[in-house]
Design an enzyme around this catalytic site. Sequence first.
Site, PDB file in Angstrom:
ATOM      1  N   TYR A  56       0.970  -1.145  -0.195  1.00  0.00           N
ATOM      2  CA  TYR A  56       0.018   0.022   0.077  1.00  0.00           C
ATOM      3  C   TYR A  56       0.872   1.107  -0.123  1.00  0.00           C
ATOM      4  O   TYR A  56       1.754   1.577   0.884  1.00  0.00           O
ATOM      5  CB  TYR A  56      -0.966  -0.092   1.191  1.00  0.00           C
ATOM      6  CG  TYR A  56      -1.797   1.153   1.334  1.00  0.00           C
ATOM      7  CD1 TYR A  56      -3.004   1.525   0.382  1.00  0.00           C
ATOM      8  CD2 TYR A  56      -1.712   2.171   2.466  1.00  0.00           C
ATOM      9  CE1 TYR A  56      -3.672   2.481   0.417  1.00  0.00           C
ATOM     10  CE2 TYR A  56      -2.637   3.184   2.455  1.00  0.00           C
ATOM     11  CZ  TYR A  56      -3.566   3.457   1.697  1.00  0.00           C
ATOM     12  OH  TYR A  56      -4.369   4.566   1.628  1.00  0.00           O
ATOM     13  N   ASP A  59       9.318   2.603   0.205  1.00  0.00           N
ATOM     14  CA  ASP A  59       8.376   3.240   1.066  1.00  0.00           C
ATOM     15  C   ASP A  59       8.231   2.812   2.305  1.00  0.00           C
ATOM     16  O   ASP A  59       7.762   1.779   2.654  1.00  0.00           O
ATOM     17  CB  ASP A  59       6.675   2.737   0.528  1.00  0.00           C
ATOM     18  CG  ASP A  59       5.811   3.444   1.209  1.00  0.00           C
ATOM     19  OD1 ASP A  59       5.918   4.065   2.203  1.00  0.00           O
ATOM     20  OD2 ASP A  59       4.312   3.573   0.483  1.00  0.00           O
ATOM     21  N   LYS A 115       4.384   8.530   9.479  1.00  0.00           N
ATOM     22  CA  LYS A 115       3.979   7.985  10.829  1.00  0.00           C
ATOM     23  C   LYS A 115       5.045   8.505  11.801  1.00  0.00           C
ATOM     24  O   LYS A 115       4.998   9.836  12.647  1.00  0.00           O
ATOM     25  CB  LYS A 115       4.029   6.639  10.632  1.00  0.00           C
ATOM     26  CG  LYS A 115       2.835   6.214   9.676  1.00  0.00           C
ATOM     27  CD  LYS A 115       2.342   4.790   9.890  1.00  0.00           C
ATOM     28  CE  LYS A 115       1.433   4.229   8.841  1.00  0.00           C
ATOM     29  NZ  LYS A 115       0.003   4.362   8.784  1.00  0.00           N
TER      30      LYS A 115
HETATM   31  N1  PMP Z   1       2.661   3.707   2.758  1.00  0.00           N
HETATM   32  C1  PMP Z   1       2.507   2.878   3.576  1.00  0.00           C
HETATM   33  C2  PMP Z   1       3.660   1.624   3.706  1.00  0.00           C
HETATM   34  C3  PMP Z   1       1.590   2.919   4.412  1.00  0.00           C
HETATM   35  O1  PMP Z   1       1.630   2.152   5.259  1.00  0.00           O
HETATM   36  C4  PMP Z   1       0.518   4.100   4.473  1.00  0.00           C
HETATM   37  C5  PMP Z   1      -0.666   4.247   5.382  1.00  0.00           C
HETATM   38  N2  PMP Z   1      -0.393   3.308   6.146  1.00  0.00           N
HETATM   39  C6  PMP Z   1       0.925   5.077   3.482  1.00  0.00           C
HETATM   40  C7  PMP Z   1       1.878   5.002   2.501  1.00  0.00           C
HETATM   41  C8  PMP Z   1      -0.052   6.250   3.391  1.00  0.00           C
HETATM   42  O2  PMP Z   1       0.211   7.210   4.427  1.00  0.00           O
HETATM   43  P1  PMP Z   1      -1.140   8.001   4.909  1.00  0.00           P
HETATM   44  O3  PMP Z   1      -1.987   7.221   5.474  1.00  0.00           O
HETATM   45  O4  PMP Z   1      -0.294   8.873   6.009  1.00  0.00           O
HETATM   46  O5  PMP Z   1      -1.612   8.893   3.789  1.00  0.00           O
END
Ligand code: PMP
Length: 423
Positions: free
Chosen positions: A144, A240, A268
Amino acid sequence: MNRSKSEQAYREAVQFIPGGVNSPVRALRSVGEAPLFIKKAKGVTLTDVDDNQFTDFCLSWGVFMLGHNHPAVIKAVNRAVANGTSYGIPSLQETELAKLVCRYIPSIEKVRFVNSGTEAVMSAIRLARGFTKRNIIVKFDGCYHGHVDHMLVAAGSGVANLGNNASSAGVPRSFVSYTVSLPFNDSEAVRQVFKEKGGDIAAVIVEPVPANMGVVLPQSGFLQLLRQLTEQNGSLLIFDEVITGFRLSLGGAQQLFGIAPDLTAIGKIVGGGFPAAAFGGKSSIMALLAPDGPVYQAGTLSGNPVAMSAGVATLELLSENQLHQQLNKKAAVFIQQLREATLNKGIVVNHIGSMFTLFFSERSVNSFDDARRADQKRFGEFFRYMFGNHFYISPSQLEANFVATSHTQKELERFVRVAGNFR
Ligand code: PMP
């Protein structure tokens, strides 16, 4: 458990907010529960509006390694708030946090702050396309990267259906062209896509340790292969690390696996509980960003002084006293006990560092296909059972749980005991 105030809060919320929630999984529908409304959190204890308390293993989806409301972070935030909450003009805190990010993650020579992981990924992809002047992005099923249109390509779209599968996004196909999604850990599929399209691939983006199909570990050599093929083909490698950054080690998964990507997205932890995220990488690539270069990227609240202060305080705490070593050791003992307690229950516990997922599966889980095959219904029962015992775990087995420094031995042992008694 009395949840009448949460139920009332939900009835009111749905009148004004779609589904009553500002992020879908909070609705708890897939586990057959109604949303929980929280009034406060401290350490690893969540208190809901009915005054029920839960030991938290979701920790705001991996935001907190030190537990909620750490006194040093709150102190830094209060100090910042006293001076105003947004300027739209540079502040010293931005450079302070940027310095720490670049120090701890050396592949990030320059960094730009944004407000969410989604935005970090979106910007990194725009930059990769601008830098390479190519279009195709390769991603992996079950990874994701936020709700960016072209990152929601459905699993199994493969090479043959190049850019043609956006069913999970619910948006017109033309918006999502040029994204290929391959099975994670499938080296042959990656070799094949580079053979066919290598010269057109702008970037490969990957969660180096996926947490969004539940925790799944990269097989030996897989990340190295991505590094090698991107390098040979003039494509960028984007890690990511929105979840793994600062968590698996101070330098994230890339430090753990000894691989330097060209660009990294973090989120995060870096915002210390505030809406902040970032992307960064080689200076030569970052130089393309406006105002130095032609790739436009901006944000009203980007580098927000309160969020930056929370991030600085958090990273300072994480860099002290071999914190990762101690936390990972504590988590490893806990996972070992959890595995023993859940033996013969058809549960697989995937784990790395302070991240773990329980899959209701008879076989090991190494890909999105394996994760999807795990028993959803049983997981829903397990979630409700743990919830009834005052544990808040991530409400899907396609998500990660987290051990924090503030989980006590007693809380971890109770988790093991209660999980072990699940029928
Ligand atoms: N990349 C990863 C690996 C994530 O786990 C997440 C959210 N859980 C995101 C991108 C998107 O981040 P956000 O919810 O802060 O938009």
